[in-house]
Design a protein around this motif. Structure first.
Motif, PDB file in Angstrom:
ATOM      1  N   GLN A   1      25.583  -1.333  -7.299  1.00 28.25           N
ATOM      2  CA  GLN A   1      25.264  -2.611  -7.946  1.00 28.25           C
ATOM      3  C   GLN A   1      26.333  -2.936  -8.988  1.00 28.25           C
ATOM      4  N   TYR A   2      26.698  -4.214  -9.059  1.00 29.78           N
ATOM      5  CA  TYR A   2      27.700  -4.682 -10.020  1.00 29.78           C
ATOM      6  C   TYR A   2      27.010  -5.542 -11.085  1.00 29.78           C
ATOM      7  N   TRP A   3      27.251  -5.187 -12.329  1.00 29.23           N
ATOM      8  CA  TRP A   3      26.665  -5.912 -13.465  1.00 29.23           C
ATOM      9  C   TRP A   3      27.811  -6.424 -14.356  1.00 29.23           C
ATOM     10  N   LEU A   4      27.710  -7.669 -14.813  1.00 29.80           N
ATOM     11  CA  LEU A   4      28.744  -8.296 -15.641  1.00 29.80           C
ATOM     12  C   LEU A   4      28.243  -8.474 -17.068  1.00 29.80           C
ATOM     13  N   GLU A   5      29.130  -8.176 -17.995  1.00 32.33           N
ATOM     14  CA  GLU A   5      28.760  -8.317 -19.398  1.00 32.33           C
ATOM     15  C   GLU A   5      28.551  -9.801 -19.734  1.00 32.33           C
ATOM     16  N   ASN A   6      27.512 -10.083 -20.490  1.00 28.73           N
ATOM     17  CA  ASN A   6      27.238 -11.460 -20.908  1.00 28.73           C
ATOM     18  C   ASN A   6      28.277 -11.924 -21.937  1.00 28.73           C
ATOM     19  N   ALA A   7      28.565 -13.254 -21.946  1.00 26.14           N
ATOM     20  CA  ALA A   7      29.554 -13.800 -22.877  1.00 26.14           C
ATOM     21  C   ALA A   7      28.988 -13.955 -24.276  1.00 26.14           C
ATOM     22  N   ASN A   8      27.678 -14.175 -24.389  1.00 22.64           N
ATOM     23  CA  ASN A   8      27.083 -14.486 -25.682  1.00 22.64           C
ATOM     24  C   ASN A   8      26.318 -13.335 -26.314  1.00 22.64           C
ATOM     25  N   ASP A   9      26.249 -12.155 -25.628  1.00 23.28           N
ATOM     26  CA  ASP A   9      25.607 -10.981 -26.256  1.00 23.28           C
ATOM     27  C   ASP A   9      26.188  -9.715 -25.621  1.00 23.28           C
ATOM     28  N   ALA A  10      25.627  -8.583 -26.030  1.00 17.00           N
ATOM     29  CA  ALA A  10      26.153  -7.292 -25.562  1.00 17.00           C
ATOM     30  C   ALA A  10      25.429  -6.782 -24.324  1.00 17.00           C
ATOM     31  N   ASN A  11      24.599  -7.561 -23.703  1.00 14.00           N
ATOM     32  CA  ASN A  11      23.861  -7.152 -22.502  1.00 14.00           C
ATOM     33  C   ASN A  11      24.651  -7.471 -21.236  1.00 14.00           C
ATOM     34  N   TYR A  12      24.045  -7.077 -20.094  1.00 17.93           N
ATOM     35  CA  TYR A  12      24.689  -7.289 -18.792  1.00 17.93           C
ATOM     36  C   TYR A  12      23.757  -8.013 -17.854  1.00 17.93           C
ATOM     37  N   SER A  13      24.325  -8.744 -16.945  1.00 20.94           N
ATOM     38  CA  SER A  13      23.543  -9.475 -15.932  1.00 20.94           C
ATOM     39  C   SER A  13      23.988  -9.035 -14.540  1.00 20.94           C
ATOM     40  N   TYR A  14      22.966  -8.911 -13.660  1.00 22.81           N
ATOM     41  CA  TYR A  14      23.251  -8.478 -12.287  1.00 22.81           C
ATOM     42  C   TYR A  14      24.110  -9.537 -11.581  1.00 22.81           C
ATOM     43  N   ASP A  15      25.117  -9.019 -10.819  1.00 23.69           N
ATOM     44  CA  ASP A  15      26.004  -9.929 -10.111  1.00 23.69           C
ATOM     45  C   ASP A  15      25.846  -9.799  -8.599  1.00 23.69           C
ATOM     46  N   THR A  16      26.084  -8.606  -8.081  1.00 19.96           N
ATOM     47  CA  THR A  16      26.009  -8.408  -6.636  1.00 19.96           C
ATOM     48  C   THR A  16      25.848  -6.914  -6.358  1.00 19.96           C
ATOM     49  N   SER A  17      25.679  -6.568  -5.061  1.00 20.88           N
ATOM     50  CA  SER A  17      25.555  -5.139  -4.667  1.00 20.88           C
ATOM     51  C   SER A  17      26.116  -4.935  -3.288  1.00 20.88           C
ATOM     52  N   ARG A  18      26.483  -3.693  -2.998  1.00 19.01           N
ATOM     53  CA  ARG A  18      26.992  -3.313  -1.677  1.00 19.01           C
ATOM     54  C   ARG A  18      26.382  -1.969  -1.268  1.00 19.01           C
ATOM     55  N   SER A  19      26.074  -1.826   0.000  1.00 18.57           N
ATOM     56  CA  SER A  19      25.537  -0.560   0.492  1.00 18.57           C
ATOM     57  C   SER A  19      26.599   0.212   1.250  1.00 18.57           C
TER      58      SER A  19
END
Length: 207
Positions: A189-207
């Protein structure tokens, strides 16, 4: 016995009679008498043969099968004694009548029975499951299932399993399962850091 005229001399060579299982102290008696005389011959036991039969317990039932017959020797009318049992791997002797007297004619037969030991066979499944310890008679057929371990395929036992229950010493190491690693699916799973805080949001995944 012999009867002779009074005052005359009597001479003879007398062979001592045969007594089965005994030997005379005078095989031949030299008789030389001029009056009433008694000659005494003493017999002592000699070694004679007797038979010992060894019976082993069957694997599949509580009956016994003749395994071996041997000939022993002992003195006539003496007890057979307590040292007739033989050591057989995986068997132990049962009690028998040690006071049985040895017949002079060699007809004595002593029967000794041997029961099978029970042994415990343990397994080291190395993280697997599906096989329980086996408790069985010596010589019994061994049937062991195939253990299971997630992510692995069973690759045999070390050491190799026997086909029948062997003699298992008390300090014996368990039979160890060996495994071959298999393939498994996984997900990235790929998660991208948010621009406005220190959290991450799910982007995509590969099996």
């Amino acid at each position: 016995t012999a009867k002779v005229a009074k005052g005359s001399d009597y001479s003879a060579t007398i062979t001592s009679p045969t007594v089965v299982g005994y030997a005379p102290d005078q095989p031949v008696v030299q008789v030389n008498a001029s009056e009433e005389t008694t000659y005494t011959v003493y017999y002592k036991p000699v070694e004679v043969e007797f038979t010992v039969k060894h019976y082993q317990q069957n694997v599949d039932d509580d009956n016994y099968t003749l395994f071996e017959t041997e000939t022993k020797q002992g003195f006539t009318e003496s007890p057979v004694g307590g040292k007739l049992a033989t050591t057989y791997e995986g068997f132990y002797p049962l009690l028998y009548d040690t006071t049985t007297k040895i017949a002079a004619d060699g007809s004595t037969v002593v029967e000794i029975y041997y029961d099978r030991y029970y042994y415990l066979m343990n397994f080291d499944l190395d993280g697997g499951y599906g096989v329980e310890p086996i408790y069985a008679r010596y010589g019994a057929l061994i049937s062991v299932g195939t253990p299971t371990k997630p992510g692995y395929s069973f690759n045999g036992w070390n050491p190799k399993l026997p086909t029948t229950m062997p003699v298992v010493p008390k300090d014996a190491q368990p039979y160890k399962a060996t495994w071959k690693a298999g393939s498994a699916d996984y997900l990235v799973q790929y998660w991208l850091e948010n621009a406005n805080d220190a959290n991450y949001s799910y982007d995509t995944s590969r099996s």
